[in-house]
Design an enzyme around this catalytic site. Structure first.
Site, mmCIF file in Angstrom:
data_model
loop_
_atom_site.group_PDB
_atom_site.id
_atom_site.type_symbol
_atom_site.label_atom_id
_atom_site.label_comp_id
_atom_site.label_asym_id
_atom_site.label_seq_id
_atom_site.Cartn_x
_atom_site.Cartn_y
_atom_site.Cartn_z
ATOM 1 N N LYS A 122 0.884 -1.178 0.000
ATOM 2 C CA LYS A 122 0.000 0.000 0.000
ATOM 3 C C LYS A 122 0.916 1.221 0.000
ATOM 4 O O LYS A 122 2.032 1.166 0.526
ATOM 5 C CB LYS A 122 -0.865 0.000 1.276
ATOM 6 C CG LYS A 122 -2.129 0.792 1.143
ATOM 7 C CD LYS A 122 -3.228 -0.021 0.493
ATOM 8 C CE LYS A 122 -4.391 0.865 0.125
ATOM 9 N NZ LYS A 122 -5.485 0.088 -0.480
ATOM 10 N N GLY A 161 -4.902 2.534 -7.982
ATOM 11 C CA GLY A 161 -5.503 3.665 -7.274
ATOM 12 C C GLY A 161 -6.121 3.245 -5.953
ATOM 13 O O GLY A 161 -6.308 2.065 -5.681
ATOM 14 N N ASP A 162 -6.408 4.223 -5.125
ATOM 15 C CA ASP A 162 -7.181 4.017 -3.890
ATOM 16 C C ASP A 162 -7.857 5.366 -3.642
ATOM 17 O O ASP A 162 -8.040 6.145 -4.598
ATOM 18 C CB ASP A 162 -6.264 3.586 -2.736
ATOM 19 C CG ASP A 162 -7.033 3.175 -1.489
ATOM 20 O OD1 ASP A 162 -7.746 2.173 -1.541
ATOM 21 O OD2 ASP A 162 -6.946 3.886 -0.463
ATOM 22 N N ASN A 237 -15.609 5.837 -5.894
ATOM 23 C CA ASN A 237 -15.488 4.735 -6.849
ATOM 24 C C ASN A 237 -16.218 3.469 -6.401
ATOM 25 O O ASN A 237 -17.034 2.915 -7.131
ATOM 26 C CB ASN A 237 -13.986 4.469 -7.069
ATOM 27 C CG ASN A 237 -13.764 3.291 -7.973
ATOM 28 O OD1 ASN A 237 -13.784 2.155 -7.530
ATOM 29 N ND2 ASN A 237 -13.618 3.539 -9.252
ATOM 30 N N SER A 373 -7.416 -5.956 -11.264
ATOM 31 C CA SER A 373 -6.057 -5.442 -11.474
ATOM 32 C C SER A 373 -5.154 -6.569 -11.972
ATOM 33 O O SER A 373 -4.320 -6.377 -12.860
ATOM 34 C CB SER A 373 -5.473 -4.889 -10.177
ATOM 35 O OG SER A 373 -5.934 -3.584 -9.960
#
Ligand code: NDP
Length: 438
Positions: A122, A161-162, A237, A373
Site C-alpha cells: 500500500k 488507485g485508492d 469509486n 487489477s
C-alpha cells in the site's frame, strides 16, 4: 513455549507508536489465535506481520502560484511471497505510515484470499488532490514518481488507485514513470483504457462487493437483492459502482453519503444523478437541486440511523462504530458487507456477528478491485484487451470462489457466522504454505 502475548510484546517494542498498525495486527492475532498452532508457527507469524520493505520520502512540487509545497510520500511493500507487491496508492491529508502499514498488512491477506499470484503493498501521500488544477496534479504526480519509480516494476511492485487516486491520476503517474524509466504498461493497474487499462477496473470493487453479498444472501438466507433497501456510505469509486449493481439486481439504494453529509429517500435514490454530481466534484447536498424533497443531514454518520435490509459501508475506515452497529441491528439489518477497508470497528463487527447478521470483512468483500487489477496485468503481458463480458464473468467467478472458500473454512471451524475469522485463516494458510513449502 511461544504464544500470542510474546509475539505482541515483541511487536510493540518496535511499533508502539504505530497505533493503527498494532491494532490491525493484534485484531488478526486475536481472531486466529485459537485456530493455529502458535508455538509451531511462531516464526511464520513473525514474518507475516512485518513489512518486508518501507519507502518514505519528501515530495517537493510547485503549485499554480509558483510556491513550492512539501508533502510526504510512502510505499509499504509488505509481502512478496505470492507474487509482485500489489496494492493501491492513497492521496489524502490523513495518510501516514501507520495507516499504510496497517492497510499493507491487510492487503497481503486480501490478495492471498483471492487465490491469485499477488503480494501485498500500500502507498500514498498526505497530498490532497481535491480542488487542484490538472497542471498541479500532473506536477505532483511527476515529483511523487521521481522518488517512487526506482522501487516499482511490472514483476516487482505494481501500484493501483485508492482513495483520491482516480484512473486519471494513474495515467499521470504512468506518464511520469514512462519519462523516467521507459514504457512498461504492466507497472500500474487501473490505467485509462487507452493506456492499457482493463475494461471494468473502475467498476470492479463495487461490482465484486455486490456479487459476494449476493452469494452470501443466497447461502445464509435463501434470498437476493430484489426489493431490498440498501445503505451505501460514500459516493466514490466503490460506492457508486456498488450502487449501480444493486439497482441492476432489483435492489433500492435508499441512502448515500460523502464527507459532508448524507442523502436519504425511502423510495430509492437516483444513482446516476449522484454519480453526475460527484463526477463534477460537487458536495452531496447538490442532489437536492434536482430532488428537493430528499432528506439531507450534514452528519455523514447519520446514514446508520435509517432502516434498511443491507449495508455496504464503502467510504473509509472506522466509519461504523458500536453505537452505529446497534442502530443497524435494531432496524433489522440482515447483511453488512464491507466495501471500504476496515469500516467497522472491532467492537462493531463482533456485535453484528453476535446478533446473527451476515458479515463479510473488506479483505474478502472488496477483493474485486485487486482481482481485476490482476486481469489487467495478464492482459498487458499477453497484449490483449478482454471484453466487458469476459472480465465480468471472471470477476464473478473470483468473488464466488472467495465466498465458497471462506464459507467452507467457517464451517470447518464450526463457526458458520464467523466469515471474518474464516477470511483471515484462508489468507494466513496460503501465505504459511508458501513460507513452509517455498
Ligand atoms: P474514493 O476517494 O473514490 O471515494 C471515497 C468516498 O468516501 C467519497 O465519496 C468520500 O467523500 C467519502 N468519504 C470519505 N470520508 C467519509 C466520511 N467520513 N463519511 C462519509 N463519506 C466519506 O475512494 P474509493 O471509493 O476508491 O475507496 C473507498 C474505500 O474502499 C477505501 O477504504 C478504499 O481503501 C477501499 N477500497 C477501494 C478499492 C478501489 O478499487 N477503489 C479497492 C479496495 C478497497 P468526499 O467526496 O467528501 O471525500
Amino acid at each position: 513455549m511461544h504464544n500470542i502475548d510474546k509475539i505482541k510484546k515483541e511487536f510493540l517494542k518496535k511499533y508502539r507508536s504505530q497505533k493503527l498498525y498494532s491494532k490491525t495486527v493484534f485484531n488478526f492475532l486475536d481472531l486466529v489465535n485459537q485456530y493455529i498452532d502458535v508455538d509451531n508457527d511462531y516464526h511464520v507469524i513473525e514474518q507475516l506481520i512485518e513489512a518486508e520493505n518501507v519507502v518514505e520520502f519528501d515530495v517537493f512540487w510547485e503549485n499554480d502560484k509558483g510556491k513550492i509545497v512539501k508533502n510526504k510520500g510512502y510505499r509499504v511493500q509488505h509481502s512478496k511471497l505470492l507474487g509482485p507487491y500489489k496494492g493501491g496508492l492513497r492521496f489524502h491529508p490523513t495518510v501516514n505510515l501507520d495507516i499504510l502499514r496497517s492497510l499493507a498488512f491487510e492487503q497481503s491477506l486480501k490478495n492471498a484470499i483471492t487465490g491469485l499470484p499477488l503480494g501485498g503493498a500500500k502507498g500514498g501521500s498526505d497530498f490532497d488532490p481535491k480542488h487542484k488544477s490538472d497542471d498541479e496534479l500532473r506536477r505532483f504526480c511527476y515529483k511523487y514518481m521521481e522518488s517512487l519509480a526506482p522501487y516499482l516494476g511490472h514483476d516487482y511492485d505494481v501500484p493501483a488507485g485508492d482513495i483520491g487516486v482516480s484512473n486519471k491520476l494513474i495515467g499521470y503517474m504512468y506518464d511520469a514513470y514512462r519519462k523516467l524509466k521507459g514504457d512498461e504498461p504492466g507497472v500500474f493497474t487501473g490505467k485509462p483504457i487507452s493506456e492499457g487499462g482493463s475494461i471494468l477496473r473502475p467498476e470492479a470493487t463495487g461490482y465484486g462487493l455486490v456479487y459476494i453479498a449476493e452469494s452470501a444472501l443466497k447461502h445464509y438466507k435463501n434470498t437476493d437483492f430484489k426489493r431490498k433497501k440498501v445503505l451505501i456510505s460514500g459516493s466514490g469509486n466503490v460506492a457508486i459502482h456498488a450502487a449501480y449493481k444493486v439497482c441492476e439486481l432489483g435492489g433500492m439504494v435508499v441512502a448515500m453519503s460523502d464527507s459532508s453529509g448524507v442523502i436519504y429517500n425511502n423510495q430509492g435514490l437516483d444513482v446516476s444523478y449522484v454519480d453526475e454530481i460527484k463526477t463534477k466534484d460537487k458536495r452531496i447536498h447538490a442532489y437536492l437541486d434536482k430532488y428537493p424533497q430528499t432528506f439531507f443531514s450534514a452528519d455523514s454518520k447519520h446514514i446508520w440511523n435509517f432502516k434498511a435490509d443491507i449495508a455496504l459501508p464503502s467510504a473509509t475506515q472506522n466509519e461504523v462504530q458500536l453505537v452505529d452497529a446497534k442502530k443497524l441491528v435494531d432496524h433489522g439489518i440482515i447483511g453488512i458487507f464491507e466495501g471500504a477497508n476496515m469500516p467497522l470497528t472491532k467492537e462493531a463487527s463482533a456485535y453484528v456477528i453476535d446478533q446473527g447478521v451476515i458479515f463479510i470483512p473488506g479483505k474478502a468483500a472488496n477483493a474485486g478491485g485487486v482481482s481485476v487489477s490482476y486481469f489487467e496485468m495478464v492482459q498487458n503481458k499477453l497484449k490483449q484487451q478482454w471484453t466487458k463480458e469476459d472480465v465480468d464473468k471472471k470477476l464473478k467467478d473470483v468473488m464466488t470462489n472467495i465466498f465458497n472458500n471462506i464459507y467452507k473454512e467457517a464451517e470447518r471451524i464450526n463457526q458458520k457466522m464467523r466469515l471474518d475469522i474464516a477470511s483471515d485463516l484462508v489468507g494466513y494458510k496460503r501465505l504459511r504454505d508458501k513460507i513452509l513449502k517455498g
